[in-house]
Each structure stands twice: as structure tokens, then as C-alpha cells.
Design a protein around this motif. Structure first.
Motif, PDB file in Angstrom:
ATOM      1  N   THR A   7      16.992  -7.092  -8.933  1.00 29.23           N
ATOM      2  CA  THR A   7      17.123  -8.538  -8.771  1.00 29.23           C
ATOM      3  C   THR A   7      16.790  -9.282 -10.062  1.00 29.23           C
ATOM      4  O   THR A   7      16.071  -8.801 -10.921  1.00 29.23           O
ATOM      5  N   ASP A   8      17.376 -10.452 -10.168  1.00 30.06           N
ATOM      6  CA  ASP A   8      16.914 -11.432 -11.147  1.00 30.06           C
ATOM      7  C   ASP A   8      16.539 -12.634 -10.291  1.00 30.06           C
ATOM      8  O   ASP A   8      16.274 -12.475  -9.109  1.00 30.06           O
ATOM      9  N   ALA A  33      12.947 -15.986  -4.743  1.00 35.14           N
ATOM     10  CA  ALA A  33      11.966 -14.896  -4.613  1.00 35.14           C
ATOM     11  C   ALA A  33      11.340 -14.914  -3.220  1.00 35.14           C
ATOM     12  O   ALA A  33      11.174 -13.862  -2.594  1.00 35.14           O
ATOM     13  N   ALA A  34      11.018 -16.087  -2.713  1.00 33.15           N
ATOM     14  CA  ALA A  34      10.423 -16.191  -1.373  1.00 33.15           C
ATOM     15  C   ALA A  34      11.419 -15.752  -0.306  1.00 33.15           C
ATOM     16  O   ALA A  34      11.065 -15.020   0.630  1.00 33.15           O
ATOM     17  N   VAL A  38      11.685   0.710  -4.476  1.00 30.82           N
ATOM     18  CA  VAL A  38      11.510   0.514  -5.913  1.00 30.82           C
ATOM     19  C   VAL A  38      12.042  -0.886  -6.226  1.00 30.82           C
ATOM     20  O   VAL A  38      13.167  -1.220  -5.857  1.00 30.82           O
ATOM     21  N   LEU A  39      11.231  -1.711  -6.888  1.00 31.22           N
ATOM     22  CA  LEU A  39      11.649  -3.046  -7.298  1.00 31.22           C
ATOM     23  C   LEU A  39      12.014  -3.017  -8.776  1.00 31.22           C
ATOM     24  O   LEU A  39      11.245  -2.525  -9.603  1.00 31.22           O
ATOM     25  N   ASN A  95       6.710 -13.319  -9.460  1.00 29.31           N
ATOM     26  CA  ASN A  95       7.034 -14.247  -8.369  1.00 29.31           C
ATOM     27  C   ASN A  95       7.181 -13.503  -7.048  1.00 29.31           C
ATOM     28  O   ASN A  95       6.723 -13.972  -6.008  1.00 29.31           O
ATOM     29  N   LEU A  96       7.813 -12.336  -7.099  1.00 30.23           N
ATOM     30  CA  LEU A  96       8.002 -11.541  -5.884  1.00 30.23           C
ATOM     31  C   LEU A  96       6.674 -11.056  -5.325  1.00 30.23           C
ATOM     32  O   LEU A  96       6.428 -11.140  -4.119  1.00 30.23           O
TER      33      LEU A  96
END
Length: 151
Positions: free
Chosen positions: A13-14, A81-82, A101-102, A111-112
Motif C-alpha cells: 500500500t501507499d 490508512a484508517a 506482511v505489510l 499511520n497504519l
């Protein structure tokens, strides 16, 4: 060292899009399939604000200062992110994955982390602090494997 087992989810993700991937094989030869994609349209702040920033009176006669405008672009990134953490919680709650895995830039990971539910945090086996959202799937497989091997 964290290993990519069969069924491990990898979320790349971005702050505007996320790829949900599932590993179909093992750590030695990862093979990711796309489970889903999420994308948010987030134009620059100047295109999102309706009015010019306000002004306020200062001490002194006839003096005014400009107030900072709301950074709509940044707010949308934080909201993404939320929302992503809520989606991950729903998927974890349904039992869609046991390990996660992030993959995101350090800022997005931060933020995550702030918004992840414990049920999701407990399933994270690794974090990769890189932005890979625009890479082809085969490249993401190689980079994630090499990052986990180096850890």
C-alpha cells in the motif's frame, strides 16, 4: 526470520491504493495472487479546498495574519490508512488470513500501525518499509522475499 507460507497475505500500500495479495506457494518460490485492490482518488489539496484560507486579527491596529488552510490531501491519506485497517480487521475476523506482511513507506506504516486493531497486529509477521505499489507482481514477489531473507 519471517517466512512466506502458503496462504500468507501481503498488503502492498501507499496512501492512496492497496493491493491485497495471497501467497499460493512457499517462501522459496513465492507466487502471489491478487485478492483485491482498493484505490482512493486523492487530488492535491488546492483542488479539494472550497475557499481561500481565512485571516484573523492580530494584536495591533489593522494587522491581520493568514491562517493555515486545511491540508485535505493529508487528511485523505490518514483516512485511507484508517479505512484500510478496518478492512484488514474485517478480513482477519472472518479468518481470511493467519499471517500478514505489510509493505509500505515508513510514514504509511506508521499511520497504519496507529489504527490497526490488535487482532490484525497479532497476525503481522513482517513489515517491509518500501513503496512497491507501482511494481509488477513478479517484482513484488522477489523484493518481499529478499527483504524477509535479509531480516
Amino acid at each position: 526470520m519471517a517466512e512466506l507460507k502458503e496462504g500468507t497475505w501481503v498488503v502492498v500500500t501507499d496512501s492512496e491504493k492497496a493491493l491485497f495479495l495471497r501467497n499460493l506457494t512457499d517462501h522459496e518460490d513465492p507466487n502471489f495472487e491478487v485478492v483485491s485492490k482498493e484505490e482512493q482518488e486523492n487530488p492535491p489539496s488546492r483542488e479539494q479546498g472550497a475557499n481561500r484560507p481565512g485571516r484573523m486579527n492580530d494584536n495591533g491596529q489593522g494587522q491581520k495574519s493568514a491562517m493555515d488552510d486545511t491540508d485535505w490531501h493529508q487528511l485523505a491519506k490518514e483516512r485511507f490508512a484508517a479505512d484500510l485497517s478496518d478492512r484488514l480487521y474485517a478480513r482477519a475476523h472472518r479468518g481470511d488470513f493467519d499471517s500478514l506482511v505489510l509493505v509500505a513507506s515508513p510514514q504509511v506504516l506508521g499511520n497504519l500501525r496507529e489504527s490497526l486493531h490488535k487482532e490484525v497486529s497479532d497476525k503481522i509477521i513482517a513489515e517491509v518499509p518500501k513503496t512497491l505499489t507501482n511494481h509488477p507482481l513478479s517484482e513484488i514477489e522477489k523484493l518481499v522475499k529478499s527483504e524477509l531473507d535479509a531480516a
